[in-house]
Structures are given as structure tokens and as C-alpha cells.
Write an enzyme that holds these catalytic residues in place. Sequence first.
Site, mmCIF file in Angstrom:
data_model
loop_
_atom_site.group_PDB
_atom_site.id
_atom_site.type_symbol
_atom_site.label_atom_id
_atom_site.label_comp_id
_atom_site.label_asym_id
_atom_site.label_seq_id
_atom_site.Cartn_x
_atom_site.Cartn_y
_atom_site.Cartn_z
ATOM 1 C CE LYS A 1 -4.681 -13.002 8.726
ATOM 2 N NZ LYS A 1 -5.098 -12.137 7.605
ATOM 3 C CE1 TYR B 1 -2.983 -11.736 11.740
ATOM 4 C CE2 TYR B 1 -1.921 -13.881 11.797
ATOM 5 C CZ TYR B 1 -2.226 -12.724 11.124
ATOM 6 O OH TYR B 1 -1.794 -12.545 9.837
ATOM 7 C CB SER C 1 -1.439 -15.962 7.857
ATOM 8 O OG SER C 1 -0.395 -16.457 8.666
#
Length: 352
Positions: A173, A169, A156
Site C-alpha cells: 500500500k 500488505y 488504505s
Amino acid sequence: MRLEWFGRGYAFGMRHQGVRQVVVLTGASGGIGRATARLFAGRGAAVALLARGEAGLKAAAKEVEELGGTALPIEVDMADEREVDAAATRVENELGAIDVWVNDAFTSVFAPFMQIEPEEFRRVTEVSYLGFVFGTRAALARMLPRDRGAIVQVGSALAYRGIPLQSAYCGAKHAIQGFNESLRAELLHDRRNVHVTMVQMPAVNTPQFGWVLSRLGRRAQPVPPIYQPEIAARAVVYAADHPKRREYWVGASTVGTLIADKFAPALLDRYLARTGYDSQQTPQPRDPRQPRNLWQPADEHADFGAHGDFDERSTRRSPQLWASQHHGLIAAVAGAGLAVAAAGAAVLARGR
């Protein structure tokens, strides 16, 4: 190996003549994983679908079979390394040697950091980061002795740039990014023919915004511009066919975010502090009854498919994705253009 036609261009396929490609997809029951399964199935691959939700897995397997692929649905919690390794063993026993492994499974919590309980943060990290580590390890344990294979990490823009309300999150990542770079350097050092690559995604219209644990006052949404999961899936399949590239950027918003973070991170901090809360929420209040997939799968009894609820606001096109896949061609064209311009300038100079 042979040169194969995969719909939009030639690529060196990770299989031998007459042998189907064996692909493992984690997080395969919904979103990007679900869309990617369809693309691999459409070219006749044997696709192992790893996820937790029974209904989502069954629906994904049915689609794979209808599109011409072979499906093997396996219920797996990616946070459990023993389950992951057992799934890999089952894939090789029933489908054959794994050619491609795609790590995509994740979970998250939408909330300010101090509203996320420690056990929730740990769970996000175990699924969304360690799940990638365990998947990669299971794949390498089988690929390295054969010295062939490709591993794709679905990343991402948030692997480089953290945003508010998604600390767990973003942390996962970022961790995947560092892990993948370290592993890639090791494989290059050992001159292995097993490759790892990472695909950095933009905001995608997936079901996660309706099933991720949220403590926001309003309904969660992807930060516009929003892309359809089919764009992300095409990028994943391309990366699997061209895994020597270290990473791919999908969407102009990803490019803009990463460039802004590189050259003006403090300014971006302030911009996100001002806009990051509203841009991740719709005007509608959050439904307190929405499912939560942190501890239990949201698609255990109902299939959510690949798309979320933002079809009307999402695009199916990304010129930047094509550019990311054709760096060499763009450089050659740019070089030719510069050469022509230089030649023209020289002619004009001689004519004066």
C-alpha cells in the site's frame, strides 16, 4: 459530457449522452470490489469483473445483471501483466471503451515479518502492488489516446502508517501511494484529461479475514472501528465521478491514524507495539482449515460475497466520508461563519 444524477449528487459522468458507462473492477468477486460492482450496476453501467475465483465471479456477475447492469466476468491473475492486458482488450472488444478502471485486487499474509517466507512476501507484492501497476498501465494504454478516463486506486490508511503483523500488505500500500503520486504529477504535467485518484480506507468488514493466509494463534479481525463495505464502495464510486481530487479519506479512524502518524509517529510506533497484536485478533483460536487465497482463489468453489463475519460489530455510516466529499462546502460554511463572527465582533467593538 453531460451533468448526470448518480443517486446522491450531481457529477460529471465519464460518458456521452445515451452511451452506458464501462467500468473495470479488479478484485470484483468479494469485499469492496463486490459492493462497488453492485453500485455501478445499479446505475446501468457495463461492469467488467476481474478476479480469480470462478464461483465468486459467477455470483457477482449474476448480481450485476439483476441490478440492471451488464456483466463481463473475466478470470485474471493480476500479478500477470499479460493476462491483465488481454483482459483490458477483451473488455473494449465486448463492452466498449473503458471509462473507469478501479484497482482493488489484493492478497496478504497475517504474520510477524520473520514468519513470512520470501516467496510469500513476493507474491503479496506482485498481486497487491504490481497488480495495481499492471492494471493502471492497461487502462492508460487505452485511455490516453482518447484523452479521457478515470483510474481509482483503492488504498488504505496503511498506505501511510504501517502496523504490525501486516508488513507485506503495508509495504504494498505504501508503494501504491508513491506510484500514484508520481503518475498523477506526470499526467498533470502533460495536461491530460485522464485522472488518477486514491481512496484511503479504514478497517472494513470483508471476507479477507477468513481467507488470507494467517499464522496468528487467534482468528484475524479488522482493527475496530469496523465499517461495512458499502461505505467503501460509495467512496470509490464518488471518486470515479470526481477523479480530479488527489485522494479521499474514508472513516474517522483513517483521519485519526493519518494525523497521528504525521505529528507523533514515534508515539504511534509504541502504541501499536502495545496494542497492534491483540487488536487484530479475536479471542477465538484460528481455524487451521480456513481457506488461503495467496496462491489459489478462496472463492473458486464457494461464493463469499461482500461481507465478512463481523456484521454485528460494523457500522454502515460515516459522517467523515460526507465531509471528505464536500471540502468546498465545508470551507465555504466555515468561512461564512468566521465572517459573521468577525462582523459581530466589529459591531460590538463600535458599540463600546
